[in-house]
Design a protein around this motif. Sequence first.
Motif, PDB file in Angstrom:
ATOM      1  N   LEU A   4     -14.510  73.192  32.116  1.00  0.00           N
ATOM      2  CA  LEU A   4     -13.256  72.759  31.507  1.00  0.00           C
ATOM      3  C   LEU A   4     -12.051  72.958  32.463  1.00  0.00           C
ATOM      4  N   LYS A   5     -11.175  72.295  32.307  1.00  0.00           N
ATOM      5  CA  LYS A   5      -9.768  72.503  32.925  1.00  0.00           C
ATOM      6  C   LYS A   5      -8.683  72.300  31.967  1.00  0.00           C
ATOM      7  N   GLU A   6      -7.863  73.527  32.027  1.00  0.00           N
ATOM      8  CA  GLU A   6      -6.806  73.609  30.946  1.00  0.00           C
ATOM      9  C   GLU A   6      -5.380  74.034  31.678  1.00  0.00           C
ATOM     10  N   ASN A   7      -4.491  73.417  31.262  1.00  0.00           N
ATOM     11  CA  ASN A   7      -3.154  73.649  31.857  1.00  0.00           C
ATOM     12  C   ASN A   7      -2.163  74.225  30.959  1.00  0.00           C
ATOM     13  N   TYR A   8      -1.480  75.164  31.534  1.00  0.00           N
ATOM     14  CA  TYR A   8      -0.391  76.136  30.750  1.00  0.00           C
ATOM     15  C   TYR A   8       0.701  76.342  31.558  1.00  0.00           C
ATOM     16  N   LYS A  32       4.467  77.381  26.936  1.00  0.00           N
ATOM     17  CA  LYS A  32       2.950  76.835  26.687  1.00  0.00           C
ATOM     18  C   LYS A  32       2.212  78.252  27.238  1.00  0.00           C
ATOM     19  N   CYS A  34      -1.506  80.929  27.121  1.00  0.00           N
ATOM     20  CA  CYS A  34      -2.719  81.283  26.966  1.00  0.00           C
ATOM     21  C   CYS A  34      -3.063  82.949  27.173  1.00  0.00           C
ATOM     22  N   THR A 110      -2.474  79.775  22.625  1.00  0.00           N
ATOM     23  CA  THR A 110      -3.799  79.525  22.659  1.00  0.00           C
ATOM     24  C   THR A 110      -4.498  80.779  23.132  1.00  0.00           C
ATOM     25  N   LYS A 112      -8.101  82.726  23.818  1.00  0.00           N
ATOM     26  CA  LYS A 112      -9.412  82.723  24.622  1.00  0.00           C
ATOM     27  C   LYS A 112      -9.929  84.077  24.378  1.00  0.00           C
ATOM     28  N   THR A 139     -20.018  78.114  29.488  1.00  0.00           N
ATOM     29  CA  THR A 139     -18.960  77.445  29.619  1.00  0.00           C
ATOM     30  C   THR A 139     -18.167  78.086  30.657  1.00  0.00           C
ATOM     31  N   ILE A 141     -14.033  77.830  32.320  1.00  0.00           N
ATOM     32  CA  ILE A 141     -12.867  77.452  32.193  1.00  0.00           C
ATOM     33  C   ILE A 141     -11.846  77.628  33.228  1.00  0.00           C
ATOM     34  N   PHE A 143      -8.269  77.974  34.330  1.00  0.00           N
ATOM     35  CA  PHE A 143      -6.798  78.031  33.716  1.00  0.00           C
ATOM     36  C   PHE A 143      -5.831  77.709  34.899  1.00  0.00           C
TER      37      PHE A 143
END
Length: 762
Positions: A4-8, A32, A34, A110, A112, A139, A141, A143
Amino acid sequence: MQTLKENYELVVIGGGLAGFCAAVAAARLGTKTCIVQNRPVFGGNSSSEIRVTPHGACAFHAYARETGIISELLIAERAVNHEEIFENGWTNSIWDLTLYNLAQSTPNLTIKVNTDVYEVEKEGRIIKAVKGRVQNTETDILFLADTFIDASGDGIVADLAGCEYRIGSESKSEFDEPHAPDVASNDVMGSSIHFKTKYIGKECSYKAPDWAMHYEDAGFFYKQGRPPKQKKGGYWWIEIGVPYNTITDNETIRHELTRHALGVWDWMKNKDPKMKELTKEYALDWVGQVPGKRESRRIMGQYLMTEHDPQNCTVFNDEIAFGGWFIDLHTPGGLLAANSEPASNENYSTFSDYAVKSYAGPYGIPLRSLISKDIDNLMMAGRNVSVTHAALGTVRVMNTTALMGQAAGTAAAIAKQKNIPVTEAPVKIIEEIQQQLLRDGCFLPNYANKDQKDIALMAKITASSEALLFGAGPESKGSHEGLKIWEDQPQYEIEKLENRKGQLIAVGSEKINKIEVCLRNNSDKVQQFFVELKKSEHIWDYSVNKGGILAKAELTIDPGIHWVEWPIGLQNAPVGEFVRLDLLPNPELEWLCAGKIESGHMAMYQISDDKMRRFGNGQTLSFKVDPPQACFGPQNVISGVTRPHRFTNLWKSDPNLPLAQFLQLSWENTKKIKEVELTFPGHLLREYHAYSPFYQDPQCPKDFEILAFKNNKWETVLTVKDNYQRQVKYSFESIETTQLRVQVTATNGDPSAQIYEIRCYE
């Protein structure tokens, strides 16, 4: 395996107290954020997995408890937890849930957990992303973020990014640090696991497995600094480091520590001549399986703190936190070494050469030590910050690292708001960072509230009443329910005048006609003793010879207990400051403790030619002052400081008058107030260890109202019930008024209403 790819905007790696406070601070400021934690719970070494009780400056300095997010958490935990603190090993899941609740309740954050970071993607001096693997989920990720904070302890992200780091001890020749060895080495402090036992009300046996350690020599414990004095568990000295690497050999260390922990309990239960009788009805209840790590990589930042900084209380332009634990350097090897940590090995003497050179602070910590010198968007928080091995001995304790974490998160958030790199924050936006930290409840030894938006600073402050300082004697009674003395502090016959002792007195009048002290003369003869009244820079001014002598005299006392009067006749006392009343040594005399703690009035005793340290655990020594001093006035709430420091900084109502009592702000012109922020007394005087289950500080207002003067009458804007937190913030639609009141209708036990600070924003 899925990726997965998540932006913060900010990613914090590590969920110990440093990383946790960093993430919450940034998220609260709108970033924002994480937080990535490789364990199922937050708290790191303080969590229920490892159970190291958080320490900080207040172990050695009265009124030096860390405030801000860490204070909010510890206050919340004590208010709801039934468990008594007895040192390492006691922690239960209520602490984990306190942290988890705050994380879940924080907008922009967020979570994790159970996620290991193992890869860094960077371009030049910029980290673009870190990759983590979520355990048991197949999984990964990726970040992505603008800024990263490495609070992993081991400096995992910094190492993967190629940052320079140090490990082990610097040599004496490099910085001439008092605690540095002559020869540099890679030796680090070790890791520990703890155990907990439980009283079961009947005799029970314990048989250690064959693979456990089997101790036979009492001298290993009682002559080498490892006394098994607490039957409930604990024992920081169940520690192993050298010859193992605290990073790569972590699993080996875990196995070895388990062998030793069971061996220690076997010794206590079956062989120890002192403990086997005391542990007859105690059974093993819990053994840790995650080593609590003290030291590994220290990432090099824009500034390298050396031991000289805490020892000399260096004033930094970019001060963002403070510390005050002693220079606590454990012997490499721990249980495998000939002797334990030096202070323990000398039974925590307070007068030894080692103790004198190790006592430090409170001192400031610079932001530059939290910013990588090699990566432009990387910060550090926790035990991996930019310090020498000797300086790590004091900054590594968890309450101090929590402050550094809050500072790192705050700096990252404000740098984002201002659109500047964090590398430039110590110069370009340091005042904004400092003022935000102060507004969010933190304390900085050398900086005060100067927030131009805080209109309380422009108000005229009055009150319904104010307390006067009369002093206190052995017969005095205070409101200290639930506050005790941490039993691991050095205890001795503290009242004897075997050395110089000093009592602080806040000055609220230019005249001091007389001072009295309550002493016991243990001899059968009249005794002489000398007294001095000296200027004191602040409550942690431990100097013996500095500070001008305002007056001195020789007094006498008959055998027995007496109040001795000193007709000092001082005409130009320093109003708005502390003075220190020193009694010079006479071993035939005892200076009796007061039966109450007078707010801000700590005492100290001499430990070397020019150094003193806190007396007892923050007690007040018996004294009376005439005339009574007006040192708790309403103007103190806009001093910009939210604890006793250079003055009391506290409004306290007359304890002889019934509640309700109020504090009032008045402005010449109408203000449109949208926010009111209050700081109350509470949880400042002593270490976290001293606070009982379900503790709610008696000095903290419980029920109060905010009222505004509108239409020629006072109207209630807000009513609060059952408060126990030190800092509270309230927002409104808009209050148009020229006068505002905070009216305290009940406290958690003290007869006086008390407030350290009020802020108002339009």
